[in-house]
Write an enzyme that holds these catalytic residues in place. Structure first.
Site, PDB file in Angstrom:
ATOM      1  N   ARG A 105       3.398   0.141  -2.483  1.00 57.55           N
ATOM      2  CA  ARG A 105       3.309  -1.074  -3.307  1.00 57.55           C
ATOM      3  C   ARG A 105       3.379  -2.327  -2.434  1.00 57.55           C
ATOM      4  O   ARG A 105       2.709  -3.321  -2.714  1.00 57.55           O
ATOM      5  CB  ARG A 105       4.409  -1.114  -4.374  1.00 57.55           C
ATOM      6  CG  ARG A 105       4.243  -0.062  -5.449  1.00 57.55           C
ATOM      7  CD  ARG A 105       2.886  -0.207  -6.165  1.00 57.55           C
ATOM      8  NE  ARG A 105       2.658   0.861  -7.100  1.00 57.55           N
ATOM      9  CZ  ARG A 105       1.817   1.871  -6.909  1.00 57.55           C
ATOM     10  NH1 ARG A 105       1.127   1.974  -5.801  1.00 57.55           N
ATOM     11  NH2 ARG A 105       1.650   2.792  -7.829  1.00 57.55           N
ATOM     12  N   GLU A 108      -0.018  -2.454  -0.939  1.00 59.73           N
ATOM     13  CA  GLU A 108      -0.951  -2.863  -1.988  1.00 59.73           C
ATOM     14  C   GLU A 108      -0.848  -4.364  -2.264  1.00 59.73           C
ATOM     15  O   GLU A 108      -1.861  -5.033  -2.486  1.00 59.73           O
ATOM     16  CB  GLU A 108      -0.655  -2.080  -3.270  1.00 59.73           C
ATOM     17  CG  GLU A 108      -1.548  -2.433  -4.439  1.00 59.73           C
ATOM     18  CD  GLU A 108      -1.150  -1.697  -5.699  1.00 59.73           C
ATOM     19  OE1 GLU A 108      -2.066  -1.289  -6.432  1.00 59.73           O
ATOM     20  OE2 GLU A 108       0.062  -1.527  -5.964  1.00 59.73           O
ATOM     21  N   SER A 131       5.384 -16.019  11.621  1.00 54.52           N
ATOM     22  CA  SER A 131       6.000 -15.141  12.604  1.00 54.52           C
ATOM     23  C   SER A 131       6.776 -14.017  11.932  1.00 54.52           C
ATOM     24  O   SER A 131       7.488 -14.239  10.956  1.00 54.52           O
ATOM     25  CB  SER A 131       6.960 -15.949  13.486  1.00 54.52           C
ATOM     26  OG  SER A 131       7.681 -15.088  14.344  1.00 54.52           O
TER      27      SER A 131
END
Length: 164
Positions: A105, A108, A131
């Site tokens: 997830r 995703e 960063s």
């Protein structure tokens, strides 16, 4: 809340990590400690401590000693495997795309929202990156009538691209 625990160092993501990592997780479970409790004992953030458990952060000799003390593991064992001679192999854990549901997830979310986030970062900061070296990551729980919410915050320094 102590419980017996074993961690197979032959399984991902532990297979490519020093064998002491399994002992760290076993001691954490046996003592019933959270990453937050361990982080308070060694003076670091819970996400950073969890990253160190997964071989993604480098602990100082003092942090390793404090970790060994809080987990009741011999300091010499921790120092011998994670001491000054050992360096993290960051980002090398597991398959891509990830198969673990939580990790997938997160992956995703970058696939779906990555370009939108990138565009907004460029609009607000200019041409550069966030960063991950100078970054704090926090996970908090936010109560919601429809079900608790996960609030994930990346607080990273902006680094503009150099021109030459």
């Amino acid at each position: 809340m102590s419980q017996a625990a074993t961690v197979s160092s032959n399984n991902l993501p532990y297979a490519d990590l020093p064998p002491i990592v399994a002992a760290l997780f076993e001691a954490k479970a046996k003592k019933g400690l959270s990453f937050e409790a361990i982080s308070k004992a060694i003076g670091r953030d819970e996400i950073w401590v969890a990253a160190a458990f997964y071989g993604q952060a480098k602990m100082s000799p003092e942090e390793l000693e404090a970790l060994a003390n809080v987990l009741d593991i011999p300091t010499a064992s921790v120092q011998s495997e994670l001491g000054s001679h050992w360096w993290p192999n960051r980002g090398g854990l597991g398959p891509m795309p990830p198969t673990d549901p939580v990790l997938y997830r997160l992956y995703e979310s970058v696939l779906v929202y990555g370009h939108a986030i990138k565009a907004v970062v460029h609009e607000k900061f200019g041409d550069g990156i966030m960063s991950m070296i100078d970054c704090k990551v926090n996970v908090t729980k936010k109560p919601d009538p429809k079900g608790d919410r996960v609030v994930l915050t990346f607080d990273g320094k902006f680094l503009p691209y150099a021109k030459w």
